[in-house]
Write an enzyme that holds these catalytic residues in place. Structure first.
Site, PDB file in Angstrom:
ATOM      1  N   ASN A   1     -10.557   5.528   0.277  1.00 21.02           N
ATOM      2  CA  ASN A   1      -9.157   5.946   0.207  1.00 21.02           C
ATOM      3  C   ASN A   1      -9.083   7.049  -0.846  1.00 21.02           C
ATOM      4  OD1 ASN A   1      -6.439   6.240  -0.089  1.00 21.02           O
ATOM      5  ND2 ASN A   1      -5.990   4.059  -0.337  1.00 21.02           N
TER       6      ASN A   1
ATOM      7  N   GLY B   1       5.444  -1.373  -2.449  1.00 25.99           N
ATOM      8  CA  GLY B   1       4.417  -1.188  -3.477  1.00 25.99           C
ATOM      9  C   GLY B   1       4.901  -0.100  -4.414  1.00 25.99           C
ATOM     10  N   ASN B   2       4.011   0.795  -4.832  1.00 33.11           N
ATOM     11  CA  ASN B   2       4.501   1.966  -5.563  1.00 33.11           C
ATOM     12  C   ASN B   2       5.289   2.858  -4.609  1.00 33.11           C
ATOM     13  OD1 ASN B   2       3.678   1.649  -8.308  1.00 33.11           O
ATOM     14  ND2 ASN B   2       1.577   1.711  -7.543  1.00 33.11           N
TER      15      ASN B   2
ATOM     16  N   ARG C   1      -9.126   5.914   5.051  1.00 35.79           N
ATOM     17  CA  ARG C   1      -7.670   5.868   5.169  1.00 35.79           C
ATOM     18  C   ARG C   1      -7.171   7.306   5.128  1.00 35.79           C
ATOM     19  NH1 ARG C   1      -3.087   4.730   0.828  1.00 35.79           N
ATOM     20  NH2 ARG C   1      -1.373   4.948   2.289  1.00 35.79           N
TER      21      ARG C   1
ATOM     22  N   GLU D   1      -4.617  -4.058   3.781  1.00 34.53           N
ATOM     23  CA  GLU D   1      -4.901  -2.813   4.506  1.00 34.53           C
ATOM     24  C   GLU D   1      -6.410  -2.596   4.675  1.00 34.53           C
ATOM     25  OE1 GLU D   1      -1.913  -1.149   1.755  1.00 34.53           O
ATOM     26  OE2 GLU D   1      -1.557   0.316   3.345  1.00 34.53           O
TER      27      GLU D   1
ATOM     28  N   ARG E   1       9.557   7.835  -6.592  1.00 29.28           N
ATOM     29  CA  ARG E   1      10.144   8.703  -5.550  1.00 29.28           C
ATOM     30  C   ARG E   1      11.607   8.346  -5.310  1.00 29.28           C
ATOM     31  NH1 ARG E   1       5.554   7.558  -1.141  1.00 29.28           N
ATOM     32  NH2 ARG E   1       3.988   7.120  -2.715  1.00 29.28           N
TER      33      ARG E   1
ATOM     34  N   HIS F   1       2.605   3.836   6.006  1.00 28.95           N
ATOM     35  CA  HIS F   1       2.262   2.412   5.783  1.00 28.95           C
ATOM     36  C   HIS F   1       1.934   1.701   7.098  1.00 28.95           C
ATOM     37  CE1 HIS F   1       4.757   2.374   1.803  1.00 28.95           C
ATOM     38  NE2 HIS F   1       3.478   2.527   1.537  1.00 28.95           N
TER      39      HIS F   1
ATOM     40  N   ARG G   1       7.529  -4.697 -12.526  1.00 29.61           N
ATOM     41  CA  ARG G   1       7.357  -5.721 -13.568  1.00 29.61           C
ATOM     42  C   ARG G   1       8.015  -5.264 -14.861  1.00 29.61           C
ATOM     43  NH1 ARG G   1       1.177  -6.647 -12.533  1.00 29.61           N
ATOM     44  NH2 ARG G   1       1.615  -4.467 -12.137  1.00 29.61           N
TER      45      ARG G   1
HETATM   46  P1  ADP Z   1       0.345   0.395  -4.319  1.00 33.16           P
HETATM   47  O1  ADP Z   1       1.453   0.940  -3.473  1.00 33.16           O
HETATM   48  O2  ADP Z   1      -0.167   1.378  -5.316  1.00 33.16           O
HETATM   49  O3  ADP Z   1      -0.732  -0.322  -3.531  1.00 33.16           O
HETATM   50  P2  ADP Z   1       1.107  -2.276  -5.131  1.00 33.16           P
HETATM   51  O4  ADP Z   1       1.255  -2.773  -3.737  1.00 33.16           O
HETATM   52  O5  ADP Z   1       0.017  -2.852  -5.970  1.00 33.16           O
HETATM   53  O6  ADP Z   1       1.046  -0.715  -5.225  1.00 33.16           O
HETATM   54  O7  ADP Z   1       2.517  -2.562  -5.858  1.00 33.16           O
HETATM   55  C1  ADP Z   1       2.779  -2.125  -7.163  1.00 33.16           C
HETATM   56  C2  ADP Z   1       4.166  -2.630  -7.530  1.00 33.16           C
HETATM   57  O8  ADP Z   1       4.158  -4.069  -7.468  1.00 33.16           O
HETATM   58  C3  ADP Z   1       4.556  -2.269  -8.961  1.00 33.16           C
HETATM   59  O9  ADP Z   1       5.926  -1.873  -8.986  1.00 33.16           O
HETATM   60  C4  ADP Z   1       4.388  -3.585  -9.692  1.00 33.16           C
HETATM   61  O10 ADP Z   1       5.237  -3.706 -10.805  1.00 33.16           O
HETATM   62  C5  ADP Z   1       4.786  -4.568  -8.623  1.00 33.16           C
HETATM   63  N1  ADP Z   1       4.352  -5.919  -8.980  1.00 33.16           N
HETATM   64  C6  ADP Z   1       3.102  -6.408  -9.026  1.00 33.16           C
HETATM   65  N2  ADP Z   1       3.124  -7.692  -9.484  1.00 33.16           N
HETATM   66  C7  ADP Z   1       4.424  -8.003  -9.734  1.00 33.16           C
HETATM   67  C8  ADP Z   1       5.126  -9.144 -10.218  1.00 33.16           C
HETATM   68  N3  ADP Z   1       4.464 -10.253 -10.571  1.00 33.16           N
HETATM   69  N4  ADP Z   1       6.467  -9.083 -10.323  1.00 33.16           N
HETATM   70  C9  ADP Z   1       7.140  -7.956  -9.987  1.00 33.16           C
HETATM   71  N5  ADP Z   1       6.558  -6.854  -9.534  1.00 33.16           N
HETATM   72  C10 ADP Z   1       5.220  -6.862  -9.402  1.00 33.16           C
END
Ligand code: ADP
Length: 402
Positions: free
Chosen positions: A12, A209-210, A90, A383, A240, A179, A284
């Protein structure tokens, strides 16, 4: 080679990072994984995250994508000594050319390159990752798996923008959705959990996610999604903005004197949860700041949840009924308050959260976190496993026809 024992390296490749994982197709076991981050900067680092006894981090100052692939290949061949049977990439944008995963040849690579005109932030890095692994593993089968492919079923009323038609004809400006690999996995997984064929299921899923998006799936196919030409459209995300008034660029240009590219950068990297809260892009961190009564963090949370709830309702316009709502991605899988708040806004669907099930992410109930109304589920996405399955499928098909 039987597809069950196929060992697949997944790459990726992003603008400043390159993630790799190495999976066995049958069981989906992760044999190794790692990430190279902050590439081409003084802080560039290469990290092995799996297997557990190999975990380590190494600084690779000014190291770029080539160095990252070289280190990943070195780790696989020298440290864990597994043979790579195939490579899965990916790729973010498959445009209208790619409706499913394909085996990579020069023509496919040329098309991925050409799609950089639609996805300048993403496709050049995918193409670079492919070129590098072709160099390191010449002759080994390589497959491209596209984030857009699952959305190739979007109907025309969903994918056209209401702008002059010639922009579609000339430049293929339209909504594509992203996605897709995650939604494809979720579709298989919810069908398995509900013990019903995917072809009979109608549901709405949110990948949070992000990057964040939501998709309506009807009879196993994507029929509407929140992201569009690029992954900037739709929901509020970590950095974003999601949807804004289309004249915002011009207004901000006039008011600030900034260039268009700089404004796009604000909307892509400095907006969303980060822009609103001024604290962090990370959910978080937003929740922690809310506990300290940070009002801007609470504002960011409210805007995020409202916009998501509104989008989920809008997506139901493409369905006859809603068999399930699914939460996935880091926020969807882990954030109890986000799910509670969003479902609390969906009373029109009769959703009633079960606080105990929500608190344990539905672990004791097959993922279900509601006690009445449209059932909501927490389903961890995977994924990498979906890409591995797609690589095995494409190569299996090649063997049948080859
Ligand atoms: P990516 O899109 O980079 O794969 P992820 O799917 O890992 O990202 O998601 C990241 C997001 O998930 C961040 O906003 C992170 O704060 C949130 N996150 C991860 N664990 C928790 C949690 N225990 N409580 C709240 N949000 C969480």
């Amino acid at each position: 080679m039987a597809s069950e024992s196929l060992k697949v390296l997944i790459i990726n490749s992003g603008s400043s990072s390159l993630k790799f994982s190495f999976l066995e197709a049958g069981a989906g076991t992760v044999l190794a994984a790692g990430i190279a981050e902050r590439l081409n900067t003084d802080e560039a680092a290469f990290k092995i995250t799996a297997p557990a006894d190999s975990r380590r981090e190494e600084c690779i100052p000014r190291g770029g994508h080539r160095k990252a692939v070289q280190m990943a290949v070195g780790f696989l061949t020298q440290d864990i000594k597994f043979n790579v049977d195939a490579i899965g990439h990916r790729v973010v944008h498959g445009g209208e050319w790619f409706r499913s995963a394909v085996r990579i040849d020069q023509d496919v690579l040329d098309k991925i390159d050409a799609l950089s005109s639609l996805a300048p932030l993403h496709n050049p890095h995918s193409a670079e990752g492919i070129r590098l692994t072709l160099e390191f593993y010449p002759g080994r089968p390589q497959v491209a798996v596209f984030d857009t492919a699952f959305h190739h079923t979007l109907p025309s009323e969903v994918f056209y923008y209401a702008i002059p038609y010639e922009f579609y004809e000339k430049y293929r400006i339209r909504r594509y959705g992203f996605h897709g690999t995650s939604y494809q996995f979720i579709t298989q997984e919810i069908a398995r959990r509900l013990n019903r064929p995917a072809k009979e299921l109608q549901f709405v899923a949110a990948h949070l996610g992000n990057g964040c998006s939501a998709t309506a799936v009807r009879n196993g196919e994507s029929v509407d999604t929140t992201m569009g030409l690029t992954p900037l459209e739709g929901l509020v995300m970590g950095t974003r903005s999601g949807d804004v008034d289309p004249t915002l660029h011009q207004t901000l240009q006039r008011l600030t004197g900034a260039r268009l590219a700089e404004i796009t950068d604000w909307l892509t990297k400095k907006s969303g949860l980060l822009g609103l809260s001024g604290v962090t892009h990370d959910m978080r961190g937003i929740l922690e700041a809310m506990e300290r009564n940070n009002l801007r963090a609470k504002l960011a949370f409210d805007v995020f949840c409202f916009r998501l709830a509104r989008a989920l309702m809008a997506l139901t316009a493409s369905l006859d009924r809603v068999d399930a709502l699914v939460f996935t991605g880091g926020i969807g899988e882990n954030s109890v308050p986000v799910r509670a708040d969003v479902l609390g806004r969906l009373k029109i669907l009769g959703c009633q959260v079960d606080p105990a099930l929500n608190a344990e992410h539905g672990k004791s109930s097959g993922g279900r976190i509601t006690r009445a109304g449209v059932p909501a589920y927490v389903i961890p996405t995977n994924e990498e496993l979906m890409i591995t399955r797609e690589v095995a499928r494409v190569l299996g098909k090649d063997q049948e026809t080859g």
